[in-house]
Design a protein around this motif. Structure first.
Motif, PDB file in Angstrom:
ATOM      1  N   ARG A  33       0.798  -1.243   0.040  1.00  0.00           N
ATOM      2  CA  ARG A  33      -0.053   0.074  -0.067  1.00  0.00           C
ATOM      3  C   ARG A  33       0.686   1.313  -0.127  1.00  0.00           C
ATOM      4  O   ARG A  33       0.398   2.240  -0.609  1.00  0.00           O
ATOM      5  CB  ARG A  33      -0.879  -0.055   1.101  1.00  0.00           C
ATOM      6  N   PHE A  34       2.073   1.260   0.831  1.00  0.00           N
ATOM      7  CA  PHE A  34       2.711   2.365   0.571  1.00  0.00           C
ATOM      8  C   PHE A  34       3.458   2.586  -0.441  1.00  0.00           C
ATOM      9  O   PHE A  34       3.579   3.740  -1.146  1.00  0.00           O
ATOM     10  CB  PHE A  34       4.026   2.196   1.724  1.00  0.00           C
ATOM     11  N   ARG A  37       0.962   4.331  -2.952  1.00  0.00           N
ATOM     12  CA  ARG A  37       0.945   5.673  -2.714  1.00  0.00           C
ATOM     13  C   ARG A  37       1.948   6.553  -3.002  1.00  0.00           C
ATOM     14  O   ARG A  37       1.924   7.523  -3.747  1.00  0.00           O
ATOM     15  CB  ARG A  37       0.528   5.712  -1.324  1.00  0.00           C
ATOM     16  N   ARG A  40       1.804   6.594  -6.796  1.00  0.00           N
ATOM     17  CA  ARG A  40       0.591   7.345  -7.217  1.00  0.00           C
ATOM     18  C   ARG A  40       1.323   8.956  -6.787  1.00  0.00           C
ATOM     19  O   ARG A  40       0.939   9.680  -7.919  1.00  0.00           O
ATOM     20  CB  ARG A  40      -0.570   7.479  -6.331  1.00  0.00           C
ATOM     21  N   ASP A  49      -4.912   6.661 -12.107  1.00  0.00           N
ATOM     22  CA  ASP A  49      -5.369   7.292 -10.669  1.00  0.00           C
ATOM     23  C   ASP A  49      -6.327   8.357 -10.913  1.00  0.00           C
ATOM     24  O   ASP A  49      -6.191   9.521 -10.755  1.00  0.00           O
ATOM     25  CB  ASP A  49      -3.696   8.173 -10.504  1.00  0.00           C
ATOM     26  N   ASP A 331       4.720   9.853   3.891  1.00  0.00           N
ATOM     27  CA  ASP A 331       3.535   9.338   3.337  1.00  0.00           C
ATOM     28  C   ASP A 331       2.254  10.169   3.805  1.00  0.00           C
ATOM     29  O   ASP A 331       1.311  10.068   3.337  1.00  0.00           O
ATOM     30  CB  ASP A 331       3.783   7.796   4.155  1.00  0.00           C
ATOM     31  N   ILE A 334       0.931  12.734   1.224  1.00  0.00           N
ATOM     32  CA  ILE A 334       0.410  11.892  -0.058  1.00  0.00           C
ATOM     33  C   ILE A 334      -0.718  11.249   0.266  1.00  0.00           C
ATOM     34  O   ILE A 334      -1.536  11.205  -0.578  1.00  0.00           O
ATOM     35  CB  ILE A 334       1.317  11.405  -0.578  1.00  0.00           C
ATOM     36  N   ASP A 335      -0.914  10.587   1.382  1.00  0.00           N
ATOM     37  CA  ASP A 335      -1.975   9.873   1.606  1.00  0.00           C
ATOM     38  C   ASP A 335      -3.226  10.529   2.350  1.00  0.00           C
ATOM     39  O   ASP A 335      -3.461  10.666   3.522  1.00  0.00           O
ATOM     40  CB  ASP A 335      -1.718   8.524   2.690  1.00  0.00           C
ATOM     41  N   ARG A 336      -4.164  11.237   1.819  1.00  0.00           N
ATOM     42  CA  ARG A 336      -5.161  11.994   1.957  1.00  0.00           C
ATOM     43  C   ARG A 336      -6.249  11.276   2.834  1.00  0.00           C
ATOM     44  O   ARG A 336      -7.102  11.710   3.421  1.00  0.00           O
ATOM     45  CB  ARG A 336      -5.851  12.936   1.112  1.00  0.00           C
ATOM     46  N   SER A 337      -6.328   9.888   2.652  1.00  0.00           N
ATOM     47  CA  SER A 337      -7.395   9.191   3.049  1.00  0.00           C
ATOM     48  C   SER A 337      -7.035   8.921   4.619  1.00  0.00           C
ATOM     49  O   SER A 337      -8.282   8.541   5.322  1.00  0.00           O
ATOM     50  CB  SER A 337      -7.347   7.668   2.422  1.00  0.00           C
ATOM     51  N   ARG A 338      -5.966   9.375   4.929  1.00  0.00           N
ATOM     52  CA  ARG A 338      -5.908   9.389   6.570  1.00  0.00           C
ATOM     53  C   ARG A 338      -6.078  10.598   7.226  1.00  0.00           C
ATOM     54  O   ARG A 338      -6.275  10.817   8.451  1.00  0.00           O
ATOM     55  CB  ARG A 338      -4.365   8.965   6.682  1.00  0.00           C
ATOM     56  N   TRP A 339      -6.378  11.731   6.433  1.00  0.00           N
ATOM     57  CA  TRP A 339      -6.505  12.821   6.851  1.00  0.00           C
ATOM     58  C   TRP A 339      -7.976  13.194   7.899  1.00  0.00           C
ATOM     59  O   TRP A 339      -7.831  13.694   8.864  1.00  0.00           O
ATOM     60  CB  TRP A 339      -6.743  14.139   5.923  1.00  0.00           C
TER      61      TRP A 339
END
Length: 391
Positions: A33-34, A37, A40, A49, A331, A334-339
């Motif tokens: 997954r890292f 990302r 991407r 994407d 990470d 760049i990983d907005r899903s965790r915001w």
């Protein structure tokens, strides 16, 4: 002698840090997954994407819970550095709204400037959430791969960073227009580092009022080698968070604040480092010791601030500092899903800090007057300089 191994103390320390970070990078590459990302972010594909949908409904119903101890008092806010984890400052903003507390000055660095500038511009927590979670990677990250061969052929002449930083400036300009930092509703000062002259400065409402908000944010995310430096008045500047993660000099220089909130993302909780006694007897213990040493300058600055302000300082640990170790530092950006989870966590942590202040006895007017008189007699600490450490 040219080409000799440089074994000065600073380089030896950084060498151990380099070895530790390489180990963390190897661990990260095991996580598919890292890798996805990172690919991407670095090599986006136009059809594959597609922009993802991020939930913007992050807060519970608004609850007005004033903190009577701060009625009529002058408050300042320090928005520390911490890359993408600083999005949790939105949750801190919501807790301040519920408490009825508005800072009279915000000092910031790095990601703290990104979201602190939105706060200073008058955005509510809901508006900050909607704006931030609407971004796509291309709205704030612009890797300039096409120029890499040219830089390599020119032996890195002209190279100051892999990414440009224009994307985030453009995104802020589209939202705020030509809004200048001197026009903000809440004064804002962001610490910067002059790469040319090796000095620390502050850009903001008082010091550089004609800078646009977008340009100030662009400087705040500039990191040596990663995001290119930004020219201002003929000199190149980067994020001052590489020097100090809780920048407070404008607050101390003002001297008239009744309380200061320091929002911490990267340093240990409540500025208390881990006790690693016995590290020398553990396998690879030197790597843990190198991390402790690397944070030493940042922690010393922060604890001097705490010693100066005493009970007038409240530290809000808005995110888990362990999230920002190694590749995770990048990470989280760049990983907005965790915001959304980070925003909620920031709200809950700040709310707990306010709950503790709600339970504290209120300072009487006479006691407050004596404290103000004592502060007036105290000398302002001199400006501080320190060797560069990686933020």
């Amino acid at each position: 002698m040219a080409g000799r191994l440089d074994l000065d103390l600073y380089n030896v320390l950084m060498g151990f840090g380099w070895a530790r970070e390489r180990g963390e990078l190897i661990k990260a590459t095991i996580d598919p997954r890292f890798l996805l990302r990172a690919r991407r972010a670095l090599f986006p594909l136009p059809i594959v994407d597609r922009p993802g949908v991020v939930d913007t409904d992050v807060f519970p119903p608004f609850r007005r819970r004033p903190v009577s101890a701060f009625e009529g008092r002058r408050v300042a806010l320090i928005a520390g550095g911490g890359a993408g984890a600083c999005v949790s400052l939105i949750g801190v903003r919501r807790a301040f709204e519920e408490a009825g507390v508005e800072p009279a000055l915000i000092t910031a660095c790095s990601g703290g400037t990104i979201w602190g500038s939105m706060w200073a511009a008058g955005m509510s927590a809901e508006q900050m959430t909607e704006f931030s979670l609407s971004w796509h990677l291309e709205d704030y990250l612009d890797i300039q791969w096409a120029k890499v061969p040219r830089y390599a052929a020119a032996a890195l002449k002209g190279f100051t960073g892999l990414a440009k930083g224009e994307a985030i400036e453009r995104t802020f300009n589209e939202r705020f227009g030509s809004l200048k930092v001197g026009e903000l509703g809440v004064p804002l000062e962001s610490i910067v580092y002059d790469m040319d002259r090796g000095t620390v400065d502050y850009f903001g409402s008082a010091s550089k009022p004609d800078l646009t908000l977008g340009r100030l944010v662009r400087i705040a995310i500039a990191l040596p080698l990663f995001i290119e430096s930004v020219e201002v008045d003929g000199h190149l500047y980067v994020d001052g968070g590489i020097i100090e993660l809780l920048p407070a000099e404008p607050i101390l220089r003002d001297g008239g604040f009744d309380h200061v909130f320091g929002v911490n993302f990267m340093l240990p909780p409540q500025l208390e480092p881990e006790d690693i006694t016995g590290w020398q007897d553990k396998r690879m213990g030197i790597l843990k010791a190198s991390r402790q040493a690397e944070q030493g300058v940042q922690l010393e600055f922060a604890n001097r601030l705490r010693a100066t302000l005493g009970s007038r300082l409240t530290i809000i640990d808005a995110a888990d500092h362990r999230l920002l170790r190694g590749p995770a530092f990048y990470d989280l950006f760049i990983d907005r899903s965790r915001w959304p989870a980070l925003i909620r966590d920031g709200y809950e942590r700040a709310t707990r800090a306010f709950d503790a202040l709600r339970r504290a006895p209120r300072v009487s007017a006479s006691t407050k007057s004596r404290k103000v008189a004592t502060r007036g007699a105290r000398k302002t600490p001199p400006a501080r300089r320190a060797p560069t450490t990686h933020a």
